[in-house]
Design a protein around this motif. Structure first.
Motif, PDB file in Angstrom:
ATOM      1  N   SER A 140      34.171  99.574  49.695  1.00  6.91           N
ATOM      2  CA  SER A 140      34.920  98.564  48.957  1.00  6.91           C
ATOM      3  C   SER A 140      35.634  99.200  47.773  1.00  6.91           C
ATOM      4  N   ILE A 141      36.884  98.789  47.614  1.00  5.86           N
ATOM      5  CA  ILE A 141      37.700  99.303  46.504  1.00  5.86           C
ATOM      6  C   ILE A 141      37.815  98.172  45.500  1.00  5.86           C
ATOM      7  N   VAL A 142      37.352  98.443  44.291  1.00  7.08           N
ATOM      8  CA  VAL A 142      37.302  97.395  43.263  1.00  7.08           C
ATOM      9  C   VAL A 142      37.938  97.917  41.981  1.00  7.08           C
TER      10      VAL A 142
ATOM     11  N   SER B 268      38.380 106.594  42.149  1.00  4.39           N
ATOM     12  CA  SER B 268      39.524 106.694  43.070  1.00  4.39           C
ATOM     13  C   SER B 268      40.802 106.253  42.360  1.00  4.39           C
ATOM     14  N   THR B 269      41.905 106.426  43.050  1.00  3.22           N
ATOM     15  CA  THR B 269      43.206 106.074  42.464  1.00  3.22           C
ATOM     16  C   THR B 269      44.004 105.290  43.489  1.00  3.22           C
ATOM     17  N   GLY B 270      44.533 104.137  43.089  1.00  2.00           N
ATOM     18  CA  GLY B 270      45.355 103.327  43.983  1.00  2.00           C
ATOM     19  C   GLY B 270      46.717 103.969  44.209  1.00  2.00           C
ATOM     20  N   GLY B 271      47.176 103.945  45.438  1.00  2.06           N
ATOM     21  CA  GLY B 271      48.437 104.594  45.774  1.00  2.06           C
ATOM     22  C   GLY B 271      49.655 103.890  45.215  1.00  2.06           C
ATOM     23  N   PHE B 272      49.560 102.582  44.992  1.00  4.49           N
ATOM     24  CA  PHE B 272      50.729 101.825  44.523  1.00  4.49           C
ATOM     25  C   PHE B 272      50.830 101.867  42.998  1.00  4.49           C
ATOM     26  N   LEU B 273      49.762 101.486  42.321  1.00  6.19           N
ATOM     27  CA  LEU B 273      49.788 101.467  40.846  1.00  6.19           C
ATOM     28  C   LEU B 273      49.562 102.857  40.259  1.00  6.19           C
ATOM     29  N   LYS B 274      48.991 103.759  41.046  1.00  3.05           N
ATOM     30  CA  LYS B 274      48.641 105.113  40.590  1.00  3.05           C
ATOM     31  C   LYS B 274      47.741 105.067  39.368  1.00  3.05           C
ATOM     32  N   SER B 275      46.858 104.073  39.367  1.00  3.45           N
ATOM     33  CA  SER B 275      45.889 103.998  38.273  1.00  3.45           C
ATOM     34  C   SER B 275      44.487 103.958  38.879  1.00  3.45           C
ATOM     35  N   GLY B 276      43.511 104.198  38.019  1.00  3.39           N
ATOM     36  CA  GLY B 276      42.137 104.355  38.490  1.00  3.39           C
ATOM     37  C   GLY B 276      41.535 103.073  39.047  1.00  3.39           C
ATOM     38  N   ASN B 277      40.762 103.228  40.106  1.00  2.00           N
ATOM     39  CA  ASN B 277      39.902 102.140  40.564  1.00  2.00           C
ATOM     40  C   ASN B 277      38.601 102.785  41.048  1.00  2.00           C
ATOM     41  N   SER B 278      37.699 101.992  41.578  1.00  2.00           N
ATOM     42  CA  SER B 278      36.398 102.532  42.001  1.00  2.00           C
ATOM     43  C   SER B 278      36.174 102.204  43.466  1.00  2.00           C
TER      44      SER B 278
ATOM     45  N   GLN C  68      55.280  91.968  37.938  1.00  2.00           N
ATOM     46  CA  GLN C  68      53.873  91.544  37.890  1.00  2.00           C
ATOM     47  C   GLN C  68      53.234  91.817  39.247  1.00  2.00           C
ATOM     48  N   VAL C  69      52.080  92.469  39.238  1.00  2.68           N
ATOM     49  CA  VAL C  69      51.378  92.767  40.489  1.00  2.68           C
ATOM     50  C   VAL C  69      49.986  92.139  40.421  1.00  2.68           C
ATOM     51  N   LYS C  70      49.626  91.415  41.473  1.00  2.00           N
ATOM     52  CA  LYS C  70      48.291  90.818  41.544  1.00  2.00           C
ATOM     53  C   LYS C  70      47.358  91.837  42.190  1.00  2.00           C
ATOM     54  N   VAL C  71      46.352  92.282  41.442  1.00  2.00           N
ATOM     55  CA  VAL C  71      45.392  93.248  42.007  1.00  2.00           C
ATOM     56  C   VAL C  71      44.150  92.478  42.420  1.00  2.00           C
ATOM     57  N   GLY C  72      43.805  92.673  43.682  1.00  2.00           N
ATOM     58  CA  GLY C  72      42.701  91.898  44.246  1.00  2.00           C
ATOM     59  C   GLY C  72      41.370  92.193  43.594  1.00  2.00           C
ATOM     60  N   GLY C  73      40.485  91.251  43.721  1.00  2.00           N
ATOM     61  CA  GLY C  73      39.126  91.461  43.279  1.00  2.00           C
ATOM     62  C   GLY C  73      38.520  92.644  43.999  1.00  2.00           C
ATOM     63  N   ALA C  74      38.676  92.682  45.316  1.00  2.00           N
ATOM     64  CA  ALA C  74      38.102  93.783  46.086  1.00  2.00           C
ATOM     65  C   ALA C  74      38.734  93.838  47.472  1.00  2.00           C
ATOM     66  N   SER C  75      38.860  95.054  47.997  1.00  2.00           N
ATOM     67  CA  SER C  75      39.239  95.252  49.399  1.00  2.00           C
ATOM     68  C   SER C  75      38.042  95.916  50.058  1.00  2.00           C
ATOM     69  N   ALA C  76      37.447  95.239  51.034  1.00  2.00           N
ATOM     70  CA  ALA C  76      36.212  95.758  51.643  1.00  2.00           C
ATOM     71  C   ALA C  76      36.413  96.034  53.131  1.00  2.00           C
ATOM     72  N   PHE C  77      35.992  97.202  53.571  1.00  2.00           N
ATOM     73  CA  PHE C  77      36.037  97.600  54.983  1.00  2.00           C
ATOM     74  C   PHE C  77      34.593  97.663  55.474  1.00  2.00           C
ATOM     75  N   VAL C  78      34.315  96.979  56.580  1.00  2.00           N
ATOM     76  CA  VAL C  78      32.964  97.007  57.160  1.00  2.00           C
ATOM     77  C   VAL C  78      33.053  97.849  58.443  1.00  2.00           C
TER      78      VAL C  78
HETATM   79  P1  2BA Z   1      46.984 100.112  44.688  1.00  2.00           P
HETATM   80  O1  2BA Z   1      47.493 100.800  45.899  1.00  2.00           O
HETATM   81  O2  2BA Z   1      47.274 100.737  43.368  1.00  2.00           O
HETATM   82  O3  2BA Z   1      47.563  98.630  44.734  1.00  2.00           O
HETATM   83  C1  2BA Z   1      47.371  97.722  43.667  1.00  2.00           C
HETATM   84  C2  2BA Z   1      47.950  96.360  44.008  1.00  2.00           C
HETATM   85  O4  2BA Z   1      49.369  96.497  44.151  1.00  2.00           O
HETATM   86  C3  2BA Z   1      47.477  95.798  45.367  1.00  2.00           C
HETATM   87  O5  2BA Z   1      46.296  95.069  45.169  1.00  2.00           O
HETATM   88  C4  2BA Z   1      48.640  94.942  45.806  1.00  2.00           C
HETATM   89  O6  2BA Z   1      48.572  93.637  45.245  1.00  2.00           O
HETATM   90  C5  2BA Z   1      49.842  95.641  45.189  1.00  2.00           C
HETATM   91  N1  2BA Z   1      50.552  96.474  46.160  1.00  2.00           N
HETATM   92  C6  2BA Z   1      50.088  97.545  46.827  1.00  2.00           C
HETATM   93  N2  2BA Z   1      51.048  98.083  47.607  1.00  2.00           N
HETATM   94  C7  2BA Z   1      52.136  97.320  47.410  1.00  2.00           C
HETATM   95  C8  2BA Z   1      53.488  97.352  47.912  1.00  2.00           C
HETATM   96  N3  2BA Z   1      53.875  98.294  48.783  1.00  2.00           N
HETATM   97  N4  2BA Z   1      54.350  96.391  47.482  1.00  2.00           N
HETATM   98  C9  2BA Z   1      53.972  95.455  46.612  1.00  2.00           C
HETATM   99  N5  2BA Z   1      52.735  95.378  46.086  1.00  2.00           N
HETATM  100  C10 2BA Z   1      51.826  96.285  46.472  1.00  2.00           C
HETATM  101  P2  2BA Z   1      45.183  95.087  46.292  1.00  2.00           P
HETATM  102  O7  2BA Z   1      45.792  94.803  47.633  1.00  2.00           O
HETATM  103  O8  2BA Z   1      44.112  94.175  45.835  1.00  2.00           O
HETATM  104  O9  2BA Z   1      44.632  96.573  46.346  1.00  2.00           O
HETATM  105  C11 2BA Z   1      43.901  97.143  45.279  1.00  2.00           C
HETATM  106  C12 2BA Z   1      43.595  98.586  45.589  1.00  2.00           C
HETATM  107  O10 2BA Z   1      42.772  98.637  46.768  1.00  2.00           O
HETATM  108  C13 2BA Z   1      44.823  99.421  45.958  1.00  2.00           C
HETATM  109  O11 2BA Z   1      45.420  99.938  44.765  1.00  2.00           O
HETATM  110  C14 2BA Z   1      44.225 100.514  46.842  1.00  2.00           C
HETATM  111  O12 2BA Z   1      43.618 101.510  46.044  1.00  2.00           O
HETATM  112  C15 2BA Z   1      43.127  99.769  47.574  1.00  2.00           C
HETATM  113  N6  2BA Z   1      43.540  99.243  48.881  1.00  2.00           N
HETATM  114  C16 2BA Z   1      43.936  97.993  49.168  1.00  2.00           C
HETATM  115  N7  2BA Z   1      44.193  97.867  50.472  1.00  2.00           N
HETATM  116  C17 2BA Z   1      43.954  99.071  51.029  1.00  2.00           C
HETATM  117  C18 2BA Z   1      44.043  99.568  52.367  1.00  2.00           C
HETATM  118  N8  2BA Z   1      44.452  98.808  53.397  1.00  2.00           N
HETATM  119  N9  2BA Z   1      43.733 100.865  52.569  1.00  2.00           N
HETATM  120  C19 2BA Z   1      43.332 101.662  51.551  1.00  2.00           C
HETATM  121  N10 2BA Z   1      43.225 101.243  50.261  1.00  2.00           N
HETATM  122  C20 2BA Z   1      43.541  99.969  50.016  1.00  2.00           C
END
Ligand code: 2BA
Length: 108
Positions: free
Chosen positions: A6-8, A32-42, A89-99
């Motif tokens: 789970s990514i939170v 970890s680091t989110g690919g879209f925001l390029k900021s830290g997550n866990s 404005q970007v909505k960041v989810g509470g959690a993305s969980a893979f089972v």
């Molecule tokens: P990030 O990639 O930094 O994405 C942060 C938030 O930005 C996402 O929240 C989503 O709302 C938005 N976002 C991402 N890509 C986008 C795009 N191409 N266009 C517009 N908005 C975009 P969440 O979906 O809640 O994801 C939070 C974090 O969870 C992500 O950080 C990533 O680290 C991870 N994550 C989410 N889904 C994933 C997946 N299918 N595979 C791997 N990691 C995932």
């Protein structure tokens, strides 16, 4: 057994780990680091028995909040013009969980 990945958000992670371990589940937290925001997550990894998966997911659901963050993107309207920083404005989810099904789990 399942592996739950789970990514939170960082801000939720300490409390979430506390709640997960309090009821006897095991967890490993990775920075970890989110690919879209390029900021830290866990990223949390937990090996969970099949019958406990829903209880585990409920703990995640109850301890992770969706939040809005501002990201600045560079936009350009006319070719050759300067890039214009535009906040979105970007909505960041509470959690993305893979089972994931676990084929084998061994401890040595
Ligand atoms: P990030 O990639 O930094 O994405 C942060 C938030 O930005 C996402 O929240 C989503 O709302 C938005 N976002 C991402 N890509 C986008 C795009 N191409 N266009 C517009 N908005 C975009 P969440 O979906 O809640 O994801 C939070 C974090 O969870 C992500 O950080 C990533 O680290 C991870 N994550 C989410 N889904 C994933 C997946 N299918 N595979 C791997 N990691 C995932």
């Amino acid at each position: 057994m399942k592996l739950i990945v789970s990514i939170v958000q960082d801000v939720d992670s300490d409390n979430l780990v506390e709640e997960i371990t309090k009821v006897g589940f095991r967890v490993t937290k990775i920075s970890s680091t989110g690919g879209f925001l390029k900021s830290g997550n866990s990223t949390l990894l937990s090996g969970i028995e099949d019958e406990d998966v829903e209880d585990y997911l409920n703990i995640i659901r109850n301890n992770c909040k969706t939040r809005e963050v501002t990201k600045t993107i560079q936009t350009i309207n006319i070719p050759g013009q300067a890039m214009i920083p535009t906040p979105i404005q970007v909505k960041v989810g509470g959690a993305s969980a893979f089972v994931i099904n676990v084929e084998k789990f061994k401890k040595y």
